[in-house]
Motif scaffolding. Structure first.
Motif, mmCIF file in Angstrom:
data_model
loop_
_atom_site.group_PDB
_atom_site.id
_atom_site.type_symbol
_atom_site.label_atom_id
_atom_site.label_comp_id
_atom_site.label_asym_id
_atom_site.label_seq_id
_atom_site.Cartn_x
_atom_site.Cartn_y
_atom_site.Cartn_z
ATOM 1 N N TYR A 1 -40.092 39.949 -68.330
ATOM 2 C CA TYR A 1 -39.782 40.267 -69.725
ATOM 3 C C TYR A 1 -40.917 39.823 -70.647
ATOM 4 C CZ TYR A 1 -37.912 39.427 -74.393
ATOM 5 O OH TYR A 1 -37.761 39.379 -75.754
ATOM 6 N N ARG A 2 -41.339 38.603 -70.515
ATOM 7 C CA ARG A 2 -42.382 38.075 -71.399
ATOM 8 C C ARG A 2 -43.685 38.858 -71.223
ATOM 9 N NH1 ARG A 2 -43.389 33.613 -74.531
ATOM 10 N NH2 ARG A 2 -45.554 32.899 -74.588
ATOM 11 N N GLU A 3 -44.003 39.209 -70.003
ATOM 12 C CA GLU A 3 -45.235 39.945 -69.738
ATOM 13 C C GLU A 3 -45.229 41.301 -70.441
ATOM 14 O OE1 GLU A 3 -48.928 41.195 -68.066
ATOM 15 O OE2 GLU A 3 -48.041 39.220 -68.411
ATOM 16 N N VAL A 4 -44.133 42.042 -70.312
ATOM 17 C CA VAL A 4 -44.140 43.392 -70.888
ATOM 18 C C VAL A 4 -44.012 43.361 -72.403
ATOM 19 C CG1 VAL A 4 -43.279 44.429 -68.756
ATOM 20 C CG2 VAL A 4 -41.640 43.797 -70.537
ATOM 21 N N VAL A 5 -43.265 42.414 -72.952
ATOM 22 C CA VAL A 5 -43.079 42.387 -74.398
ATOM 23 C C VAL A 5 -44.321 41.851 -75.108
ATOM 24 C CG1 VAL A 5 -41.675 41.429 -76.266
ATOM 25 C CG2 VAL A 5 -40.582 42.241 -74.199
ATOM 26 N N LEU A 6 -44.997 40.899 -74.480
ATOM 27 C CA LEU A 6 -46.219 40.371 -75.079
ATOM 28 C C LEU A 6 -47.385 41.346 -74.988
ATOM 29 C CD1 LEU A 6 -46.467 36.620 -73.990
ATOM 30 C CD2 LEU A 6 -46.441 37.487 -76.329
ATOM 31 N N HIS A 7 -47.467 42.064 -73.861
ATOM 32 C CA HIS A 7 -48.691 42.803 -73.565
ATOM 33 C C HIS A 7 -48.491 44.303 -73.397
ATOM 34 C CE1 HIS A 7 -50.629 38.925 -73.016
ATOM 35 N NE2 HIS A 7 -49.636 38.571 -72.216
ATOM 36 N N ALA A 8 -47.251 44.779 -73.365
ATOM 37 C CA ALA A 8 -46.984 46.191 -73.100
ATOM 38 C C ALA A 8 -47.749 46.664 -71.869
ATOM 39 C CB ALA A 8 -47.340 47.057 -74.313
ATOM 40 N N ASP A 9 -47.777 45.829 -70.871
ATOM 41 C CA ASP A 9 -48.528 46.095 -69.649
ATOM 42 C C ASP A 9 -48.069 45.092 -68.607
ATOM 43 O OD1 ASP A 9 -50.362 47.212 -67.942
ATOM 44 O OD2 ASP A 9 -52.140 46.375 -68.904
ATOM 45 N N VAL A 10 -48.569 45.211 -67.402
ATOM 46 C CA VAL A 10 -48.352 44.209 -66.365
ATOM 47 C C VAL A 10 -49.686 43.891 -65.731
ATOM 48 C CG1 VAL A 10 -47.232 43.616 -64.181
ATOM 49 C CG2 VAL A 10 -45.986 44.950 -65.902
ATOM 50 N N ASP A 11 -50.171 42.698 -65.988
ATOM 51 C CA ASP A 11 -51.368 42.200 -65.317
ATOM 52 C C ASP A 11 -50.910 41.337 -64.152
ATOM 53 O OD1 ASP A 11 -53.350 39.736 -64.984
ATOM 54 O OD2 ASP A 11 -54.511 41.473 -65.669
ATOM 55 N N PRO A 12 -51.209 41.711 -62.919
ATOM 56 C CA PRO A 12 -50.654 40.977 -61.778
ATOM 57 C C PRO A 12 -51.092 39.518 -61.717
ATOM 58 C CG PRO A 12 -52.277 42.601 -61.051
ATOM 59 C CD PRO A 12 -52.004 42.884 -62.493
ATOM 60 N N ASP A 13 -52.317 39.233 -62.118
ATOM 61 C CA ASP A 13 -52.769 37.836 -62.105
ATOM 62 C C ASP A 13 -52.001 37.007 -63.127
ATOM 63 O OD1 ASP A 13 -54.704 38.399 -60.143
ATOM 64 O OD2 ASP A 13 -56.176 38.973 -61.639
ATOM 65 N N ARG A 14 -51.820 37.568 -64.295
ATOM 66 C CA ARG A 14 -51.085 36.857 -65.348
ATOM 67 C C ARG A 14 -49.623 36.667 -64.943
ATOM 68 N NH1 ARG A 14 -52.887 39.871 -69.973
ATOM 69 N NH2 ARG A 14 -51.239 41.340 -69.436
ATOM 70 N N LEU A 15 -49.028 37.696 -64.338
ATOM 71 C CA LEU A 15 -47.631 37.586 -63.918
ATOM 72 C C LEU A 15 -47.480 36.572 -62.798
ATOM 73 C CD1 LEU A 15 -44.768 38.608 -64.331
ATOM 74 C CD2 LEU A 15 -45.248 40.448 -62.698
ATOM 75 N N ALA A 16 -48.398 36.581 -61.850
ATOM 76 C CA ALA A 16 -48.354 35.591 -60.766
ATOM 77 C C ALA A 16 -48.452 34.182 -61.327
ATOM 78 C CB ALA A 16 -49.480 35.846 -59.773
ATOM 79 N N ALA A 17 -49.332 33.983 -62.299
ATOM 80 C CA ALA A 17 -49.489 32.659 -62.898
ATOM 81 C C ALA A 17 -48.205 32.220 -63.593
ATOM 82 C CB ALA A 17 -50.655 32.667 -63.883
ATOM 83 N N SER A 18 -47.514 33.172 -64.251
ATOM 84 C CA SER A 18 -46.262 32.839 -64.912
ATOM 85 C C SER A 18 -45.177 32.500 -63.894
ATOM 86 C CB SER A 18 -45.812 34.002 -65.797
ATOM 87 O OG SER A 18 -44.611 33.690 -66.477
#
Length: 301
Positions: free
Chosen positions: A65-82
């Motif tokens: 949720y936070r990834e898509v609402v903040l960035h309107a995208d999915v960055d796999p590295d950022r999501l993995a870190a979260s």
């Protein structure tokens, strides 16, 4: 979209938050029936006493949720870190996912770690599907983005094609519900299946469509699975069968159906809640919401 905090005020953001909220209720509700003192309540369809604590399903969905609402995208590295930063061992993570997230915290590349699971086959579990509904709700106006980014989000931890297809199916289902409109149950399942490549998961959804004539969830789960094998193929077709049967019903009746056959009750109910919560008819009953643990503050602020 880029901002310093999630924007639930946008239409897409409101859909995603509604999905996450209903997902958490389903997850927390289903998890209560693993408590020995609540087993008689499962049989009697009596609400367990609160508070209901959610599991890894909600914790990981909050990162999506936070990834898509903040960035309107999915960055796999950022999501993995979260995922790794918010990993709480006590939330019921599976051993392979827990180990993967520990390795990521220690500096490992999530791509290699995920690809090495299960002798290089990757996980075919239901973990990617259980967390993805808010993504489908957010991108509901762009189905190509739904299918592409659901697959990206899945492969952070689950690279097996069945697990990826399971995540895509749930995200597409959430997007279809978010779009609204009267859709027949069979058409709904057909539209989800049409977005999947040939394979076991698509076959499972077609089997779920054929089983819409079955009146009770226990009978459908006997053929489709109830998540007890913790496999996407054993979980997603039944969860979407429940959704299809309750497109015009209440979220609460759908969640009771989700847990009726036992199995991985928190995950099936989380998937059902996340999908139905994406639409205008998926509002959570205040009594159920009041018994459910609040969403994690880090996801909302």
């Amino acid at each position: 979209m880029t901002s310093s905090s999630p924007d639930p005020a946008s239409a897409a953001g409101r859909r995603a938050l509604s999905s996450l909220s209903a997902l958490a209720v389903g997850d927390a509700f289903g998890s209560q029936f693993f408590v020995p003192d609540n087993r008689f309540r499962h049989r009697a369809r009596e609400l367990p006493p609160g508070p209901w604590e959610w599991t890894d399903d909600t914790e990981m969905a909050a990162s999506v949720y936070r990834e898509v609402v903040l960035h309107a995208d999915v960055d796999p590295d950022r999501l993995a870190a979260s995922f790794a930063a918010h990993h709480d061992f006590d939330r019921g993570y599976g051993p392979s996912t827990g180990r993967l997230l520990r390795l990521v915290r220690e500096g490992a590349d999530h791509r290699g770690a995920a690809a090495e699971l299960f002798d290089g086959a990757g996980s075919w579990g239901n973990g990617a599907a259980m967390r993805v509904a808010p993504l489908g709700a957010f991108f509901a106006d762009d189905m190509a983005a739904v299918t592409r980014l659901a697959a990206v989000s899945a492969r952070v931890t689950h690279v097996h094609p069945e697990a990826v297809d399971g995540a895509v199916a749930v995200a597409v289902a959430a997007a279809l519900v978010a779009r609204g409109g009267a859709v027949a149950p069979g058409t709904f399942l057909q539209e989800v299946a049409a977005r999947l490549p040939p394979g076991a998961l698509r076959d499972g959804l077609r089997a779920a469509r054929a089983l819409l004539i079955v009146p009770e969830p226990v009978g459908a789960a006997h053929r489709l699975g109830n998540g007890s094998r913790v496999r996407a193929l054993d979980t997603v077709p039944f969860a979407l069968w429940v959704v299809a049967k309750h497109l015009r019903g209440s979220l609460e009746s759908a969640l009771w159906a989700a847990v009726a056959p036992g199995g991985d009750m928190d995950t099936v109910a989380a998937i059902v809640g996340g999908i139905l919560g994406s639409g205008s008819a998926g509002a959570v009953d205040p009594e159920w919401a009041g018994r459910t643990e609040a969403l994690p503050g880090w996801a909302l602020g």
